[in-house]
Scaffold this active site. Structure first.
Site, PDB file in Angstrom:
ATOM      1  N   ARG A   1       1.520  14.707  13.092  1.00 49.19           N
ATOM      2  CA  ARG A   1       2.028  14.444  11.742  1.00 49.19           C
ATOM      3  C   ARG A   1       2.106  15.721  10.895  1.00 49.19           C
ATOM      4  O   ARG A   1       1.363  15.911   9.937  1.00 49.19           O
ATOM      5  CB  ARG A   1       1.205  13.364  11.067  1.00 49.19           C
ATOM      6  CG  ARG A   1       1.291  12.076  11.888  1.00 49.19           C
ATOM      7  CD  ARG A   1       0.509  10.961  11.290  1.00 49.19           C
ATOM      8  NE  ARG A   1       1.234  10.360  10.166  1.00 49.19           N
ATOM      9  CZ  ARG A   1       0.682   9.401   9.414  1.00 49.19           C
ATOM     10  NH1 ARG A   1      -0.543   9.021   9.633  1.00 49.19           N
ATOM     11  NH2 ARG A   1       1.379   8.874   8.432  1.00 49.19           N
TER      12      ARG A   1
ATOM     13  N   ARG B   1      -8.527  -0.498   4.933  1.00 55.67           N
ATOM     14  CA  ARG B   1      -7.668   0.535   4.331  1.00 55.67           C
ATOM     15  C   ARG B   1      -6.354  -0.072   3.857  1.00 55.67           C
ATOM     16  O   ARG B   1      -5.769   0.378   2.885  1.00 55.67           O
ATOM     17  CB  ARG B   1      -7.350   1.629   5.358  1.00 55.67           C
ATOM     18  CG  ARG B   1      -8.530   2.446   5.800  1.00 55.67           C
ATOM     19  CD  ARG B   1      -8.106   3.654   6.589  1.00 55.67           C
ATOM     20  NE  ARG B   1      -7.077   4.425   5.863  1.00 55.67           N
ATOM     21  CZ  ARG B   1      -6.623   5.589   6.298  1.00 55.67           C
ATOM     22  NH1 ARG B   1      -7.074   6.107   7.419  1.00 55.67           N
ATOM     23  NH2 ARG B   1      -5.707   6.262   5.623  1.00 55.67           N
TER      24      ARG B   1
ATOM     25  N   LYS C   1       0.844  -1.208   0.000  1.00 55.45           N
ATOM     26  CA  LYS C   1       0.000   0.000   0.000  1.00 55.45           C
ATOM     27  C   LYS C   1       0.878   1.257   0.000  1.00 55.45           C
ATOM     28  O   LYS C   1       0.637   2.195  -0.747  1.00 55.45           O
ATOM     29  CB  LYS C   1      -0.866  -0.005   1.253  1.00 55.45           C
ATOM     30  CG  LYS C   1      -1.476   1.339   1.608  1.00 55.45           C
ATOM     31  CD  LYS C   1      -2.324   1.309   2.850  1.00 55.45           C
ATOM     32  CE  LYS C   1      -1.548   1.485   4.111  1.00 55.45           C
ATOM     33  NZ  LYS C   1      -1.201   2.867   4.462  1.00 55.45           N
TER      34      LYS C   1
ATOM     35  N   CYS D   1      -3.987  12.947  13.038  1.00 63.34           N
ATOM     36  CA  CYS D   1      -4.723  11.701  12.778  1.00 63.34           C
ATOM     37  C   CYS D   1      -4.613  10.883  14.062  1.00 63.34           C
ATOM     38  O   CYS D   1      -4.061  11.336  15.054  1.00 63.34           O
ATOM     39  CB  CYS D   1      -4.114  10.951  11.594  1.00 63.34           C
ATOM     40  SG  CYS D   1      -2.508  10.306  11.976  1.00 63.34           S
TER      41      CYS D   1
ATOM     42  N   ASP E   1       5.191   0.415  11.977  1.00 62.29           N
ATOM     43  CA  ASP E   1       3.930  -0.173  11.489  1.00 62.29           C
ATOM     44  C   ASP E   1       3.743  -1.607  11.940  1.00 62.29           C
ATOM     45  O   ASP E   1       2.677  -2.188  11.690  1.00 62.29           O
ATOM     46  CB  ASP E   1       3.857  -0.129   9.955  1.00 62.29           C
ATOM     47  CG  ASP E   1       3.739   1.296   9.453  1.00 62.29           C
ATOM     48  OD1 ASP E   1       3.908   1.517   8.246  1.00 62.29           O
ATOM     49  OD2 ASP E   1       3.496   2.199  10.282  1.00 62.29           O
TER      50      ASP E   1
END
Ligand code: EPZ
Length: 418
Positions: A121, A397, A22, A116, A305
């Site tokens: 960010r 997502r 992604k 977010c 992540d």
């Protein structure tokens, strides 16, 4: 809203096909706006972030033709117009259209992304990189207004920290600037290197991507291009944890060992075996899990992540482990939900102390951001009883058919449509 119902206790066995990355696809879709020639992307993951980014370039006039895992993007008729707050609010990566629009049309108006779920960010390094190339940048009413009516000039850009997005913004803008650009302290993520490969296929001249120093010879003209997107190392790492946490064995088809070195090292320290299979990486655990301490870092360090996923794993290892998050300031949204499943976790600033080994028990939990959501799925695979995970649009997502992929490996998992 859809939810997932999972009954824990199954050891996962079998093979999982790892989809395209992604975080490689999103900047490459944005990069299509640099050129008036068509760009064909293959191995696109079927996830909603990709759908949304393709919709963004369509709103700028591009013609997009979709196939199952591909897209042909023809931006011959593209126009520069404002990229709205509503669009950027929903997906921060929309910011990545700023540089291509500015390079192609000499102007761009993109809403500031705002914060977010995982932190503020900011975009200061993106803005500074464009200004270093000669663009005029103003922030007006929540909009980044960038202009370079006479084009941009190559320069030396030194990033304050190895930001993935800022490196991608600088690289894309530099491909259209006159002369040479040097980017120092560049992010080294494989997705940055893959963007460079895509830009070079389109006619650019980018060298050194994947290292801290990237050189770009700008303004070389564009041509029609096709590019195959690299496999998703974060999806692969996620399924590696699924094999480890359930004490099973999975072959991660297409996964690349060279993108997962720091992850494999930690898995092996935790008592998990990893070896190259015929079609990808094999991950298995048949002995006890061991606790490991984790600090997230820019690539090639341990990826932020995968922090939430490894926290779920450490909840199942007898003893204490420390997880330190150094990339984002608020990436522990999964902790309260894990505690609802019986996990024993103490937070102190950017560090989490996990006291693992107690059995987890199924409950109702809430997904909050993409990686926090998948952490709850991993924990649910080993909970006693049934777990229901709400708001799973977060998962869609960034994970293609997660429930189907897990079901095919023996998980007792069901998607319940609202
Ligand atoms: C990319 O986000 C990824 N997203 C993120 O993945 C990933 O977590 C992150 O890189 C770090 O690896 C995409 O590629 C679409 P950064 P990005 O710029 O580019 C600060 C996921 O789950 N910063 O490397 O936004 C920033 O606040 C997502 O797939 C500035 O201060 O990350 C953060 O603390 C989540 N100023 C740190 O740098 C700037 O101008 C790293 O951000 C830019 C960033």
């Amino acid at each position: 809203m859809d939810k997932l119902r999972i009954v824990g206790g199954q050891r996962l066995q079998g093979a999982v096909t790892i989809s395209g990355a992604k975080n490689a696809a999103l900047p490459q879709i944005a990069a299509s706006l640099l050129s008036a020639h068509p760009l064909e992307l293959t191995n696109l993951p079927a996830v909603t972030d990709v759908d949304n980014m393709l919709a963004v370039v369509e709103r700028h006039g591009a013609e997009v033709t979709r196939s199952a895992h591909g897209a042909r993007i023809d931006t011959g008729a593209a126009v520069s117009k404002e990229t709205s707050y509503d669009t950027v609010r929903r997906m921060r990566a929309t910011m990545l259209v700023l540089a291509p629009l500015l390079a192609r049309f000499g102007e761009a108006r993109v809403s500031l992304p705002g914060g977010c779920a995982i932190g503020a960010r900011p975009v200061d390094m993106h803005v500074k990189a464009l200004a270093t190339l000669g663009a005029d940048i103003d922030i007006e009413n929540g909009l980044i207004v960038a202009s370079a009516p006479k084009g941009m000039n190559g320069a030396r850009i030194v990033l304050g920290s190895p930001s993935v997005g800022a490196t991608e913004t600088a690289m894309m803008a530099a491909t259209a600037a006159r002369g040479e650009t040097e980017i120092l302290n560049a992010a080294r993520e494989p997705e940055v290197a893959d963007l460079a490969a895509c830009l070079n296929a389109m006619g650019a001249h980018v060298e050194g991507a994947g290292t801290h120093r990237i050189l770009i010879e700008g303004d070389r003209g564009w041509r029609p291009a096709t590019h195959d997107i690299i496999p998703d190392r974060i999806e692969a790492g996620t399924y590696a944890v699924a094999a480890a946490i359930t004490g099973g064995q999975l072959e991660l088809t297409h996964a690349r060992l060279e993108h997962l070195a720091s992850v494999v090292q930690l898995l092996e320290a935790a008592g998990v075996s990893v070896w190259p299979g015929d079609r990808g990486l094999v991950v298995a655990r048949d002995g006890p899990l061991r606790t490991v301490d984790i600090t997230t870092e820019p690539y090639p360090g341990f990826p932020t992540d995968l922090q939430a996923q490894f926290m779920a794993l450490m909840c199942c290892a007898e003893g204490a482990s420390l997880l330190r998050e150094t990339v984002f300031e608020n990436r522990f949204m999964h902790v309260p939900e894990l505690m609802r499943l019986g996990a024993n976790i103490t937070l102190q600033g950017t560090t989490a102390l996990v006291r693992g080994g107690e059995p987890l028990k199924g409950a109702q939990v809430m997904a909050t951001d993409l990686r926090a959501s998948v952490c709850l799925v991993l924990a649910a695979l080993v909970c006693d009883g049934e777990t229901t995970i709400n708001r799973i649009y977060h998962l869609d997502r960034g994970y293609e058919q997660l429930d189907r992929k897990l079901h095919l490996c023996g998980a007792e998992i069901e998607r319940i449509s609202a």
